[in-house]
Write a protein that holds these residues in place. Sequence first.
Motif, PDB file in Angstrom:
ATOM      1  N   LYS A  29       0.847  -1.199   0.000  1.00  0.00           N
ATOM      2  CA  LYS A  29       0.000   0.000   0.000  1.00  0.00           C
ATOM      3  C   LYS A  29       0.877   1.240   0.000  1.00  0.00           C
ATOM      4  CE  LYS A  29      -3.657  -2.233   2.609  1.00  0.00           C
ATOM      5  NZ  LYS A  29      -4.477  -2.206   3.825  1.00  0.00           N
ATOM      6  N   HIS A  30       0.436   2.263  -0.721  1.00  0.00           N
ATOM      7  CA  HIS A  30       1.158   3.540  -0.778  1.00  0.00           C
ATOM      8  C   HIS A  30       0.228   4.632  -0.262  1.00  0.00           C
ATOM      9  CE1 HIS A  30       4.011   6.515  -2.171  1.00  0.00           C
ATOM     10  NE2 HIS A  30       3.009   7.167  -2.728  1.00  0.00           N
ATOM     11  N   VAL A  37      -3.319   5.889  -1.700  1.00  0.00           N
ATOM     12  CA  VAL A  37      -3.245   6.230  -3.114  1.00  0.00           C
ATOM     13  C   VAL A  37      -3.243   4.976  -3.984  1.00  0.00           C
ATOM     14  CG1 VAL A  37      -1.836   7.355  -4.888  1.00  0.00           C
ATOM     15  CG2 VAL A  37      -2.063   8.375  -2.633  1.00  0.00           C
ATOM     16  N   ASP A  38      -2.483   3.942  -3.601  1.00  0.00           N
ATOM     17  CA  ASP A  38      -2.334   2.783  -4.469  1.00  0.00           C
ATOM     18  C   ASP A  38      -2.214   1.520  -3.615  1.00  0.00           C
ATOM     19  OD1 ASP A  38      -2.044   1.314  -6.778  1.00  0.00           O
ATOM     20  OD2 ASP A  38       0.093   1.735  -6.999  1.00  0.00           O
ATOM     21  N   THR A  39      -2.847   0.454  -4.091  1.00  0.00           N
ATOM     22  CA  THR A  39      -2.757  -0.859  -3.457  1.00  0.00           C
ATOM     23  C   THR A  39      -2.481  -1.887  -4.539  1.00  0.00           C
ATOM     24  OG1 THR A  39      -4.378  -0.209  -1.794  1.00  0.00           O
ATOM     25  CG2 THR A  39      -3.957  -2.543  -2.026  1.00  0.00           C
ATOM     26  N   THR A  40      -1.476  -2.733  -4.323  1.00  0.00           N
ATOM     27  CA  THR A  40      -1.161  -3.764  -5.305  1.00  0.00           C
ATOM     28  C   THR A  40      -0.912  -5.088  -4.589  1.00  0.00           C
ATOM     29  OG1 THR A  40       1.196  -3.304  -5.258  1.00  0.00           O
ATOM     30  CG2 THR A  40      -0.102  -2.128  -6.895  1.00  0.00           C
ATOM     31  N   VAL A  45       4.131  -0.657  -6.104  1.00  0.00           N
ATOM     32  CA  VAL A  45       3.184   0.454  -5.988  1.00  0.00           C
ATOM     33  C   VAL A  45       3.701   1.665  -6.757  1.00  0.00           C
ATOM     34  CG1 VAL A  45       2.178  -0.245  -3.800  1.00  0.00           C
ATOM     35  CG2 VAL A  45       4.214   1.136  -3.792  1.00  0.00           C
ATOM     36  N   ASN A  46       2.790   2.466  -7.278  1.00  0.00           N
ATOM     37  CA  ASN A  46       3.158   3.700  -7.969  1.00  0.00           C
ATOM     38  C   ASN A  46       3.280   4.816  -6.939  1.00  0.00           C
ATOM     39  OD1 ASN A  46       3.008   2.423 -10.442  1.00  0.00           O
ATOM     40  ND2 ASN A  46       0.854   2.927 -10.708  1.00  0.00           N
ATOM     41  N   SER A  47       4.447   5.455  -6.906  1.00  0.00           N
ATOM     42  CA  SER A  47       4.694   6.519  -5.949  1.00  0.00           C
ATOM     43  C   SER A  47       4.287   7.855  -6.548  1.00  0.00           C
ATOM     44  CB  SER A  47       6.163   6.544  -5.559  1.00  0.00           C
ATOM     45  OG  SER A  47       6.394   7.583  -4.658  1.00  0.00           O
ATOM     46  N   CYS A  48       3.694   8.709  -5.733  1.00  0.00           N
ATOM     47  CA  CYS A  48       3.277  10.025  -6.221  1.00  0.00           C
ATOM     48  C   CYS A  48       4.091  11.140  -5.582  1.00  0.00           C
ATOM     49  CB  CYS A  48       1.799  10.248  -5.919  1.00  0.00           C
ATOM     50  SG  CYS A  48       1.451  10.327  -4.157  1.00  0.00           S
ATOM     51  N   ASP A  70       5.116   3.840   2.475  1.00  0.00           N
ATOM     52  CA  ASP A  70       4.802   2.560   1.855  1.00  0.00           C
ATOM     53  C   ASP A  70       4.714   1.497   2.947  1.00  0.00           C
ATOM     54  OD1 ASP A  70       4.787   3.533  -0.730  1.00  0.00           O
ATOM     55  OD2 ASP A  70       6.921   3.162  -1.026  1.00  0.00           O
TER      56      ASP A  70
END
Length: 139
Positions: A29-30, A37-40, A45-48, A70
């Motif tokens: 999770k990010h 923002v993002d869960t994979t 994960v894509n960082s913003c 993260d």
Amino acid sequence: MKINILHRILSSVVAVLILLSTTSFTVKKHFCGDALVDTTIFTEVNSCCELVISTPLEKSEIKSPSCCKDTSKFFKGQDQLILKNFEKLIYPQQIFWIIQENPYSDLLEYLPKNCIPHQYYSSPKMLTDIQLQQQVFLI
């Protein structure tokens, strides 16, 4: 026929349950601040929050302080499956399985594969053509 379909469905469900119970995976999770923002599951994960500040005069890169976080959680599946033989069960367990099997054993008797139920049936002999005699024709 119904028992065969039921057996296939039950076998498929058990196979999927064994597959899912033995599979290990990681959930990543990010977070930006407090917002997710993002869960994979299988990818990164894509960082913003990676902001890179560079000055044209200096060739050094200064990263801004990150507000991102993260987290990852690892789910470990079973690594050993226990297989037991009927002989290794204690006596009350053996009696239980024998009692459970007997009422249903008659349901699992199948017909032979080459069984043709109408093999010796002889059709009635037609004396006259009824459609022609009654003048009934399909058009």
